[in-house]
Design a protein around this motif. Structure first.
Motif, PDB file in Angstrom:
ATOM      1  N   ALA A  22      23.014 -16.748 -43.186  1.00 16.83           N
ATOM      2  CA  ALA A  22      22.308 -16.016 -42.661  1.00 16.83           C
ATOM      3  C   ALA A  22      21.593 -15.199 -41.330  1.00 16.83           C
ATOM      4  CB  ALA A  22      20.633 -15.653 -43.898  1.00 16.83           C
ATOM      5  N   TYR A  23      21.068 -16.986 -40.835  1.00 17.42           N
ATOM      6  CA  TYR A  23      20.769 -17.693 -39.295  1.00 17.42           C
ATOM      7  C   TYR A  23      22.483 -17.390 -38.212  1.00 17.42           C
ATOM      8  CZ  TYR A  23      19.595 -20.563 -35.568  1.00 17.42           C
ATOM      9  OH  TYR A  23      19.060 -21.113 -34.856  1.00 17.42           O
ATOM     10  N   ALA A  24      23.425 -17.397 -38.790  1.00 22.49           N
ATOM     11  CA  ALA A  24      24.712 -17.916 -37.872  1.00 22.49           C
ATOM     12  C   ALA A  24      25.149 -16.377 -37.190  1.00 22.49           C
ATOM     13  CB  ALA A  24      25.753 -18.382 -38.787  1.00 22.49           C
ATOM     14  N   SER A  25      24.865 -15.190 -38.220  1.00 22.11           N
ATOM     15  CA  SER A  25      24.388 -13.860 -37.791  1.00 22.11           C
ATOM     16  C   SER A  25      23.477 -13.028 -37.459  1.00 22.11           C
ATOM     17  CB  SER A  25      24.924 -12.980 -39.464  1.00 22.11           C
ATOM     18  OG  SER A  25      23.658 -12.540 -40.010  1.00 22.11           O
ATOM     19  N   CYS A  27      22.423 -15.063 -34.827  1.00 21.47           N
ATOM     20  CA  CYS A  27      22.592 -15.912 -33.764  1.00 21.47           C
ATOM     21  C   CYS A  27      23.428 -14.927 -32.949  1.00 21.47           C
ATOM     22  CB  CYS A  27      22.745 -17.207 -34.259  1.00 21.47           C
ATOM     23  SG  CYS A  27      21.891 -18.382 -33.692  1.00 21.47           S
ATOM     24  N   GLU A  28      24.205 -14.241 -33.649  1.00 23.64           N
ATOM     25  CA  GLU A  28      24.921 -13.685 -33.084  1.00 23.64           C
ATOM     26  C   GLU A  28      24.999 -12.041 -32.307  1.00 23.64           C
ATOM     27  OE1 GLU A  28      28.633 -12.986 -36.313  1.00 23.64           O
ATOM     28  OE2 GLU A  28      29.202 -14.932 -36.158  1.00 23.64           O
ATOM     29  N   PRO A  97      27.515  -8.100 -36.790  1.00 27.36           N
ATOM     30  CA  PRO A  97      27.355  -8.449 -34.944  1.00 27.36           C
ATOM     31  C   PRO A  97      27.230  -7.162 -34.478  1.00 27.36           C
ATOM     32  CG  PRO A  97      29.245  -9.581 -34.721  1.00 27.36           C
ATOM     33  CD  PRO A  97      28.986  -8.721 -36.403  1.00 27.36           C
ATOM     34  N   GLY A  98      25.667  -6.717 -33.779  1.00 22.87           N
ATOM     35  CA  GLY A  98      25.777  -5.264 -33.537  1.00 22.87           C
ATOM     36  C   GLY A  98      24.822  -4.708 -34.557  1.00 22.87           C
ATOM     37  N   LEU A 206      25.945  -4.985 -42.502  1.00 26.81           N
ATOM     38  CA  LEU A 206      25.047  -5.436 -43.793  1.00 26.81           C
ATOM     39  C   LEU A 206      26.405  -6.302 -44.209  1.00 26.81           C
ATOM     40  CD1 LEU A 206      22.367  -7.468 -44.780  1.00 26.81           C
ATOM     41  CD2 LEU A 206      22.858  -5.795 -45.939  1.00 26.81           C
ATOM     42  N   LEU A 207      26.966  -7.110 -44.800  1.00 28.17           N
ATOM     43  CA  LEU A 207      27.408  -7.977 -45.406  1.00 28.17           C
ATOM     44  C   LEU A 207      26.908  -8.757 -46.737  1.00 28.17           C
ATOM     45  CD1 LEU A 207      30.118  -9.685 -43.401  1.00 28.17           C
ATOM     46  CD2 LEU A 207      30.010  -7.689 -44.052  1.00 28.17           C
TER      47      LEU A 207
END
Length: 259
Positions: A22-25, A27-28, A97-98, A206-207
């Motif tokens: 979730a954090y990686a998403s 940061c993107e 992203p976005g 959202l995934l």
């Protein structure tokens, strides 16, 4: 001055291992100039299971509290919120992203839009994704449209409440998430629909991870007695709000009514 989007995540022990994804998403995400996000992670409980997965980032704050379910955890987290808008992100999900930039763009462009949602894709265990049938068209959602669809389709909303982004002032006015053991996010969605116009983005935002331990996959989630009670309370709240004629933002006063 930096403006913020507050991202709120409720987490319990079994879902904590997904927090790095979730954090990686987050940061993107690329927000417009002058904007940033803050991430409020709130554990539903006080064990030591979650803290090791919390990122070391000044934009991230972590809180704990006695167990009360995800709605209680998210609502308690609002005490730390500083953003103009509040975005939901479940611990086991990922933003695309976005996603945040699209939410901000809609809410900044039109003050009459109170909340946004987007298409959600199931993220399956093998890494593939699957969409949901019956999404509305990209664009505005009129007041009452979600409740009408939900009632006519066996309590299935046309948009996914896990994709909500809402004006913080309105979220606080409604008292945060409903005090229910489940469907607390659907209850909030119906309340938002009762008092303000929404927006649906057809681009996936959202995934939604599908995994064996998720709460919505447990037998208790579909217990018919509890489910009927949850749906009854959520609908009654939405209809009472609609009947009150209170709207957000408040409708301009009719000069003729004051003469």
């Amino acid at each position: 001055m930096t403006r913020r989007v507050t991202v709120v995540t409720a987490v319990h022990g079994p879902s904590a291992r997904f927090l790095p994804d979730a954090y990686a998403s987050l940061c993107e995400q690329r927000l417009p100039g002058g904007w940033d996000w803050e991430w409020l992670i709130q554990q539903d409980g006080t064990t030591d299971e979650v803290r090791p997965y919390v990122p070391d980032d000044a934009r991230v704050s972590f809180g704990q509290g006695r167990p009360g379910g995800p709605g209680v955890a998210r609502t308690i987290a609002l005490a730390r919120a500083k953003g103009a808008y509040v975005k939901v992100l479940d611990a086991d999900d990922r933003l695309t992203p976005g996603a945040l930039a699209r939410d901000v763009a809609v809410l900044e462009a039109d003050p009459t839009v109170s909340w946004t949602t987007s298409q959600a894709l199931d993220l399956l265990p093998d890494g593939t994704t699957a969409g949901f049938p019956g999404n509305p068209d990209d664009g505005p959602l009129e007041r009452g449209a979600v409740l009408d669809h939900w009632k006519r389709n066996d309590f299935r909303a046309p948009v996914h409440p896990a994709t909500l982004c809402v004006r913080r002032e309105l979220l606080m006015a409604l008292g945060g998430w409903m005090a229910l053991p489940a469907s607390e996010d659907t209850g909030l969605l119906l309340a938002l629909d009762a008092v303000g116009h929404g927006w649906f983005s057809a681009e996936a935002g959202l995934l939604h991870r599908k995994w064996q331990g998720q709460v919505t996959g447990q037998a208790s989630h579909v217990d018919p007695v509890e489910r009927a009670a949850r749906m009854t309370v959520a609908e009654a709240r939405a209809r009472a709000l609609a009947a009150s004629r209170w709207t957000y933002p408040a409708a301009p006063a009719d000069p003729a009514a004051t003469r």
